[in-house]
Motif scaffolding. Structure first.
Motif, short mmCIF file in Angstrom:
data_model
loop_
_atom_site.label_atom_id
_atom_site.label_comp_id
_atom_site.label_asym_id
_atom_site.label_seq_id
_atom_site.Cartn_x
_atom_site.Cartn_y
_atom_site.Cartn_z
N SER A 5 0.83 -1.20 0.00
CA SER A 5 0.00 0.00 0.00
C SER A 5 0.87 1.26 0.00
CB SER A 5 -0.92 0.02 1.21
OG SER A 5 -0.16 0.19 2.40
N VAL A 6 0.24 2.37 -0.34
CA VAL A 6 0.94 3.66 -0.30
C VAL A 6 1.44 3.94 1.12
CG1 VAL A 6 0.67 6.16 -0.57
CG2 VAL A 6 -0.36 4.60 -2.24
N ALA A 7 0.57 3.67 2.11
CA ALA A 7 0.95 3.93 3.51
C ALA A 7 2.17 3.12 3.93
CB ALA A 7 -0.23 3.64 4.43
N SER A 8 2.20 1.84 3.53
CA SER A 8 3.34 1.00 3.93
C SER A 8 4.62 1.45 3.24
CB SER A 8 3.04 -0.47 3.63
OG SER A 8 2.91 -0.70 2.24
N MET A 9 4.52 1.87 1.98
CA MET A 9 5.71 2.37 1.29
C MET A 9 6.21 3.66 1.93
SD MET A 9 6.80 0.41 -1.16
CE MET A 9 7.80 1.55 -2.11
N MET A 10 5.31 4.56 2.24
CA MET A 10 5.73 5.82 2.85
C MET A 10 6.32 5.60 4.24
SD MET A 10 5.36 8.00 0.50
CE MET A 10 5.84 9.41 1.50
N ASP A 11 5.74 4.67 4.99
CA ASP A 11 6.30 4.34 6.32
C ASP A 11 7.72 3.80 6.18
OD1 ASP A 11 4.04 5.15 7.62
OD2 ASP A 11 3.20 3.15 7.86
N LEU A 12 7.92 2.92 5.20
CA LEU A 12 9.24 2.35 4.98
C LEU A 12 10.25 3.43 4.60
CD1 LEU A 12 11.18 -0.03 4.59
CD2 LEU A 12 10.20 -0.36 2.29
N ILE A 13 9.87 4.31 3.69
CA ILE A 13 10.75 5.39 3.24
C ILE A 13 11.15 6.27 4.42
CG2 ILE A 13 10.75 7.54 1.91
CD1 ILE A 13 8.97 5.94 -0.17
N GLU A 14 10.20 6.58 5.28
CA GLU A 14 10.51 7.43 6.44
C GLU A 14 11.35 6.69 7.48
OE1 GLU A 14 8.19 9.87 9.97
OE2 GLU A 14 7.29 9.75 7.96
#
Length: 283
Positions: A5-14
């Motif tokens: 998901s978008v949320a999981s990708m953004m969490d990983l990036i951060e």
């Protein structure tokens, strides 16, 4: 494999940024910052890590494995944004789950230049809290530019000058030669004129997308069908039909642009069309 998901990708990036003290801020740019378009599963994650020292990231690519199983990766070179002073290091990664991450490593000193380069560039995480009061992301930089009369006249001239090359190729039965000129610059100039027509109808507040991806949304059904017909280049006869269609659509569109912008429209396009028809009818 199920796409993350978008949320999981953004969490990983951060989280990668949080855990590495060398990474001082995270920038996000591109289509996912564009409020005027609908997102889908193919939208890239365009991310920039602003770092104190880029050297450790350049030693090997193992640190990238945390982002997921890569299908392939590209590492282009060259400047990405105007005004930056230090080298940037891009890692364009396509993952097997369908996500794509376009990650850049940039010197933290380039953060201000990055923000000034495009209105879609934003800093979404900053350990040093140096970015305050960022303007709202906007696709203003990608709105159709207002043409000068010189640019308009050059487009008309280029279209019809090179259309003669297409006819020469057809007469020589050199389909590849004719089609390459048909693709560029003939259709390229047609697309430019269609963009300008969208511009004049929207007071130049429209963005038709990268490679005209959303141009169809602003064209009439008839004009869109005519444009698509210019891509039918599978034999000499169809390329000739495509050129005729492109020429008529170009003239009609250019006359609208000229009228709305107060530009003059030259006489020679109709003469060129008549000449080309004569040449093609000789054989």
């Amino acid at each position: 494999m199920k796409q993350r998901s978008v949320a999981s990708m953004m969490d990983l990036i951060e989280q990668v940024a949080v855990q590495d003290d060398n990474i001082r801020a995270v920038g996000m740019e591109g289509s996912r910052n564009n409020p005027s378009i609908q997102q889908d599963q193919f939208a890239d994650f365009d991310i920039t890590y602003f770092v104190t020292d880029p050297t450790p990231f350049r030693q090997n690519d193992a640190w990238l494995d945390v982002f997921g199983d890569r299908l392939m990766m590209q590492k282009p070179t060259g400047a990405l944004f105007s005004g930056t002073m230090q080298p940037w290091y891009p890692y364009l990664m396509q993952f097997t789950d369908g996500n794509r991450l376009d990650l850049k490593i940039a010197d933290v000193r380039d953060k201000d230049a990055y923000l000034a380069a495009e209105h879609l560039n934003t800093v979404i995480f900053d350990k040093d809290n140096q970015i305050e009061g960022q303007p709202e992301a906007s696709d203003w930089d990608f709105h159709i530019a207002v043409p000068s009369e010189e640019a308009f006249q050059n487009s008309v001239n280029e279209f019809f000058w090179v259309s003669l090359y297409v006819v020469k190729g057809l007469q020589r039965k050199q389909l590849l030669y004719a089609n390459q000129y048909m693709d560029d610059p003939v259709r390229k100039e047609l697309l430019r004129m269609l963009e300008w027509s969208v511009g004049v109808s929207t007071n130049f507040q429209a963005n038709v997308g990268k490679n005209d991806g959303r141009l169809a949304d602003s064209l009439s059904e008839t004009d869109y069908e005519r444009l698509i017909d210019t891509y039918k280049l599978d034999d000499l006869a169809n390329t000739w039909l495509a050129l005729q269609t492109a020429s008529q659509l170009f003239i009609e569109t250019a006359r609208v642009v000229a009228d709305q912008m107060g530009f003059s429209f030259p006489d020679y396009p109709q003469a060129v069309i008549h000449y080309e028809a004569q040449i093609m009818n000789e054989n």
